[in-house]
Design a protein around this motif. Structure first.
Motif, PDB file in Angstrom:
ATOM      1  N   GLU A 161       0.850  -1.180   0.000  1.00 46.69           N
ATOM      2  CA  GLU A 161       0.000   0.000   0.000  1.00 46.69           C
ATOM      3  C   GLU A 161       0.889   1.235   0.000  1.00 46.69           C
ATOM      4  O   GLU A 161       1.682   1.440   0.932  1.00 46.69           O
ATOM      5  N   GLU A 162       0.786   2.026  -1.065  1.00 42.70           N
ATOM      6  CA  GLU A 162       1.593   3.245  -1.192  1.00 42.70           C
ATOM      7  C   GLU A 162       3.079   2.953  -0.983  1.00 42.70           C
ATOM      8  O   GLU A 162       3.763   3.624  -0.215  1.00 42.70           O
ATOM      9  N   ARG A 163       3.546   1.915  -1.659  1.00 52.19           N
ATOM     10  CA  ARG A 163       4.955   1.523  -1.687  1.00 52.19           C
ATOM     11  C   ARG A 163       5.479   0.969  -0.370  1.00 52.19           C
ATOM     12  O   ARG A 163       6.678   0.763  -0.208  1.00 52.19           O
ATOM     13  N   THR A 165       4.911  -2.128   2.796  1.00 49.05           N
ATOM     14  CA  THR A 165       4.349  -3.459   3.008  1.00 49.05           C
ATOM     15  C   THR A 165       3.648  -3.511   4.358  1.00 49.05           C
ATOM     16  O   THR A 165       4.196  -3.059   5.369  1.00 49.05           O
ATOM     17  N   THR A 199       0.675  -7.296  -5.596  1.00 54.36           N
ATOM     18  CA  THR A 199       0.535  -6.528  -4.352  1.00 54.36           C
ATOM     19  C   THR A 199       0.024  -7.334  -3.162  1.00 54.36           C
ATOM     20  O   THR A 199      -0.203  -6.758  -2.100  1.00 54.36           O
TER      21      THR A 199
END
Length: 246
Positions: A161-163, A165, A199
């Motif tokens: 999430e948004e780069r 983990t 992801t």
């Protein structure tokens, strides 16, 4: 190799027989049987050549194909062939080799046959006798000034999430972790965790339901629920099916 096709739709049965022959002409199709009753009778008659593998439709002309499995002793490996995805989880619970949705894709059929050959050649004994690997069984995480430790069995899945983990626990809480999904894939027991797409890396026990959207697309409902709809990427589909069927 001897195989038996259990299918009540004549066109589907003939197409499957032709696909098998095209993939491997050495495979001998013992016959095509349209019903549960006739299949059980065939298998119980030891004078008949017994199949090494059964291609089994679930909705047959007289009953549900799972009745055949319930009457088998010993169990003959099965590849399910069906137009419905309703029984996907049940099929893997009975330790089937694979689950193919109609119309059957030749490449998926070939992958299923290769999987069966691998299982048949190597056997389960080789896997059981292999030296056990040590996988991570506990994670240390921080939230502000607080420090928590969780057993791996408490984790439902990992997401990007948004780069960053994050891990999500079965109780719904989530925390940031310092590892990439690639690294986590190496640290965790592959029998318990699978990376379904770019992801998400999930636990087998987080899967609540699965829905085949199309022949190459699978939607997964998770527990706890994810923030958005979750799909298995097309390039990981065959490997994911194999993982579920272990």
């Amino acid at each position: 190799m001897n195989v038996l096709i259990v299918e009540d739709e004549e066109l589907s049965a003939e197409r499957l027989r032709n696909l098998i022959r095209n993939i491997d002409p050495t495979i001998h199709v013992l016959g095509i049987i349209p019903s549960v009753f006739e299949t059980i009778a065939y298998l119980q008659n030891r004078a008949n050549t017994q199949p090494d593998l059964i291609f089994l439709d679930i909705h047959l002309e007289d009953d549900n194909g799972f009745k055949i499995i319930e009457n088998q002793d010993p169990m003959i490996p099965v590849i399910f062939t069906t137009a419905f995805d309703d029984y996907l989880l049940r099929a893997f619970r009975v330790n089937s080799v694979d689950y193919l949705l109609k119309p059957i894709n030749p490449l998926e059929l070939q992958a299923s046959l290769n999987k069966f050959r691998k299982i048949r050649t190597n056997g389960l004994q080789q896997h059981e006798e292999a030296s056990p690997e040590k996988y991570k069984d506990r994670f240390l995480v921080t939230a502000g000034a607080r420090i928590f430790t969780f057993k791996t069995a408490e984790i439902a899945y990992f997401t990007i999430e948004e780069r960053a983990t994050f891990l999500r626990l079965f109780d719904g809480r989530h925390f940031a972790v310092e590892y990439s999904l690639e690294k986590l894939s190496q640290m965790l027991d592959p029998a318990e965790f699978f990376r379904i797409n770019r992801t998400m890396l999930l636990s087998l026990h987080a899967i609540r339901e699965m829905h085949a959207i199309s022949a190459g697309k699978l939607k997964i409902d998770l527990h706890p629920a994810a923030g958005q709809e979750t799909y298995v990427s097309s390039e990981r589909m065959t490997e994911f099916k194999n993982w579920l069927g272990k």
